[in-house]
Design an enzyme around this catalytic site. Structure first.
Site, PDB file in Angstrom:
ATOM      1  N   ALA A 115       0.839  -1.197   0.000  1.00 21.59           N
ATOM      2  CA  ALA A 115       0.000   0.000   0.000  1.00 21.59           C
ATOM      3  C   ALA A 115       0.876   1.249   0.000  1.00 21.59           C
ATOM      4  O   ALA A 115       1.842   1.346   0.747  1.00 21.59           O
ATOM      5  CB  ALA A 115      -0.915  -0.008   1.216  1.00 21.59           C
TER       6      ALA A 115
ATOM      7  N   TYR B 237      -8.486   1.075   6.908  1.00 18.54           N
ATOM      8  CA  TYR B 237      -7.762   2.267   6.447  1.00 18.54           C
ATOM      9  C   TYR B 237      -8.779   3.313   5.971  1.00 18.54           C
ATOM     10  O   TYR B 237      -9.988   3.140   6.146  1.00 18.54           O
ATOM     11  CB  TYR B 237      -6.716   1.872   5.401  1.00 18.54           C
ATOM     12  CG  TYR B 237      -5.628   1.040   6.024  1.00 18.54           C
ATOM     13  CD1 TYR B 237      -4.658   1.631   6.844  1.00 18.54           C
ATOM     14  CD2 TYR B 237      -5.604  -0.349   5.877  1.00 18.54           C
ATOM     15  CE1 TYR B 237      -3.684   0.860   7.477  1.00 18.54           C
ATOM     16  CE2 TYR B 237      -4.631  -1.126   6.519  1.00 18.54           C
ATOM     17  CZ  TYR B 237      -3.678  -0.508   7.320  1.00 18.54           C
ATOM     18  OH  TYR B 237      -2.729  -1.269   7.963  1.00 18.54           O
TER      19      TYR B 237
ATOM     20  N   HIS C 230      -9.707  -3.219   5.524  1.00 18.58           N
ATOM     21  CA  HIS C 230      -8.857  -3.360   6.715  1.00 18.58           C
ATOM     22  C   HIS C 230      -8.741  -2.131   7.605  1.00 18.58           C
ATOM     23  O   HIS C 230      -7.704  -1.912   8.235  1.00 18.58           O
ATOM     24  CB  HIS C 230      -7.451  -3.835   6.297  1.00 18.58           C
ATOM     25  CG  HIS C 230      -7.448  -5.237   5.800  1.00 18.58           C
ATOM     26  ND1 HIS C 230      -6.521  -5.722   4.896  1.00 18.58           N
ATOM     27  CD2 HIS C 230      -8.287  -6.278   6.064  1.00 18.58           C
ATOM     28  CE1 HIS C 230      -6.795  -6.995   4.635  1.00 18.58           C
ATOM     29  NE2 HIS C 230      -7.863  -7.353   5.329  1.00 18.58           N
TER      30      HIS C 230
ATOM     31  N   HIS D 269      -7.282   0.781  -2.220  1.00 17.92           N
ATOM     32  CA  HIS D 269      -7.379   0.073  -0.940  1.00 17.92           C
ATOM     33  C   HIS D 269      -8.583   0.605  -0.160  1.00 17.92           C
ATOM     34  O   HIS D 269      -8.552   1.702   0.379  1.00 17.92           O
ATOM     35  CB  HIS D 269      -6.088   0.306  -0.145  1.00 17.92           C
ATOM     36  CG  HIS D 269      -5.882  -0.656   0.992  1.00 17.92           C
ATOM     37  ND1 HIS D 269      -6.914  -1.269   1.666  1.00 17.92           N
ATOM     38  CD2 HIS D 269      -4.738  -1.112   1.583  1.00 17.92           C
ATOM     39  CE1 HIS D 269      -6.417  -2.053   2.617  1.00 17.92           C
ATOM     40  NE2 HIS D 269      -5.104  -1.982   2.583  1.00 17.92           N
TER      41      HIS D 269
END
Length: 393
Positions: A70, A185, A183, A180
């Site tokens: 990432a 973020y 999770h 992304h």
């Protein structure tokens, strides 16, 4: 009548080793390198030269899809020491060399891009004069700093930063970007009702919580083409406070909206319930075990491939593509095993046992150790010495 043992699949004889078109490229097989945070960038979040060898080596079997760790879309999202950005000229130039090294092995490269939001280290941001922000001011467990809620103007700037970064990736030779939205973020902080307490159009209902992820996908696809855009979701993870009680409704809505917009994304990446980093990395209690992602694959209707991640072994990956996912174009992402096996695809294809990984060295800042010191198999070196990227420590 004797009892029938479950079929044992030989990975090389399964759909794992059938070619698959992903966006503008055709993979030679269906094993991808998952995006893995490794913290090998310098103090300015510029990839170090040792990263060229790491990525090139993991693309050593032609036709492999390699996905980057990432990478920040803006300097204020470089929320942790030694994780990379793709913003400055120095960062862009360093990634250009990495992408070129992967392409030299005839493999393909997607850049995973993100904002970290409240998953950042607030001290690291403060040292660099950046604010600590999230969808709203809900603190993260274990961090005693409350983030500030992003303003409307800042949200629009984040969308623009995703677009600008995607353009830089493609200009540097990348085959695409993976957005992304998983999770815990930044984008996932908007999706998650327990984190997003906003009362404006960016929070509350499923439609409002999904708005930012969908806006980023739309704007990025318009900028570089949907066939160069992928997205990652983790519907069943609890990592960093990302647990959701409305996963089926939320992700069904998101998939329906992506289809309504007419976006034929390169792929959708999904983390299975068994792939929750909270349980794998931190030993947290596993949640949602036994739940499947089938509702998303059914809704997506094979418009483009779906990538699945979930602590796979060569044997379980072969079984998954032949049985559970046999009706869908599925790519299986390997993470930790790719760390310790630069020639993982070759080993799987040729039935060579995988070398074990050492978790203690996963996140050693800037270090060669635990990064470029895992050996290729003797069989691979005998067959393809030229594919190993040369670099001394």
């Amino acid at each position: 009548m004797g009892s029938h043992a479950a079929p044992q699949y030989v990975p090389s004889e399964t759909r794992l080793f059938k070619p698959l078109k992903v966006g503008n490229v055709t993979l030679e097989h269906r094993i991808a390198m998952a995006p893995l945070t490794r913290l090998r960038s310098d103090d300015n979040h510029v990839p170090l030269p040792l990263m060229e060898k790491y990525y090139a080596d993991r693309g050593c079997v032609p036709g492999t899809l390699v996905i980057s760790e990432a990478t920040a879309i803006a300097h204020e999202e470089e929320g942790q020491r030694s994780n990379p950005g793709f913003v400055s000229e120095a960062q862009t130039e360093a990634w250009r060399k990495i992408i070129s090294a992967v392409h030299a092995n005839k493999s393909f490269f997607f850049q995973q891009i993100w904002g970290m939001g409240r998953a950042s280290d607030p001290k690291h941001l403060a040292e660099r004069g950046f604010p600590y922000r999230s969808s709203s001011n809900v603190p993260m467990k274990g961090i005693d700093v409350e983030p500030t809620a992003l303003t409307e103007e800042e949200i629009l700037q984040i969308i623009q930063s995703f677009v600008d970064t995607a353009k830089r990736v493609v200009a540097a030779g990348g085959d695409g970007v993976e957005i992304h939205s998983a999770h815990g973020y930044l984008l996932d902080q908007f999706l998650t009702a327990g984190v997003n307490k906003r009362t404006d159009k960016w929070g509350g209902s499923i439609e409002n919580r999904a708005r930012l992820t969908l806006a980023v996908l739309k704007a990025t696809s318009e900028a570089i083409g949907a066939e160069k855009v992928a997205v990652r979701f983790s519907p069943y993870a609890g990592f960093q406070g990302s647990e959701k009680s409305d996963s089926v409704e939320l992700y069904s809505y998101i998939i329906s909206e992506i289809k309504k917009m007419g976006l034929k994304l390169a792929y959708i990446s999904l983390v299975e319930a068994t792939g929750d980093p909270g349980a794998i990395v931190r030993g947290d209690k596993a949640i949602n075990v036994g739940k499947t992602l089938d509702f998303i694959l059914e809704a997506w209707e094979n418009r483009s491939p779906v990538m699945v991640a979930g602590a796979y072994t060569p044997e379980s990956a072969a079984k998954a593509v032949e049985e559970h996912y046999k009706h869908w174009d599925v790519i299986v992402a390997f993470g930790r095993h790719f760390i310790s096996n630069p020639d993982l695809v070759f080993r799987v294809k040729n039935g060579i046992p995988l070398a074990p990984y050492n978790r203690a060295t996963f996140y050693l800042l800037k270090q060669w150790e635990g990064y470029n010191d895992y050996p290729f198999s003797p069989e691979f070196l005998a067959a393809h010495p030229e594919a190993v990227h040369p670099m001394t420590e």
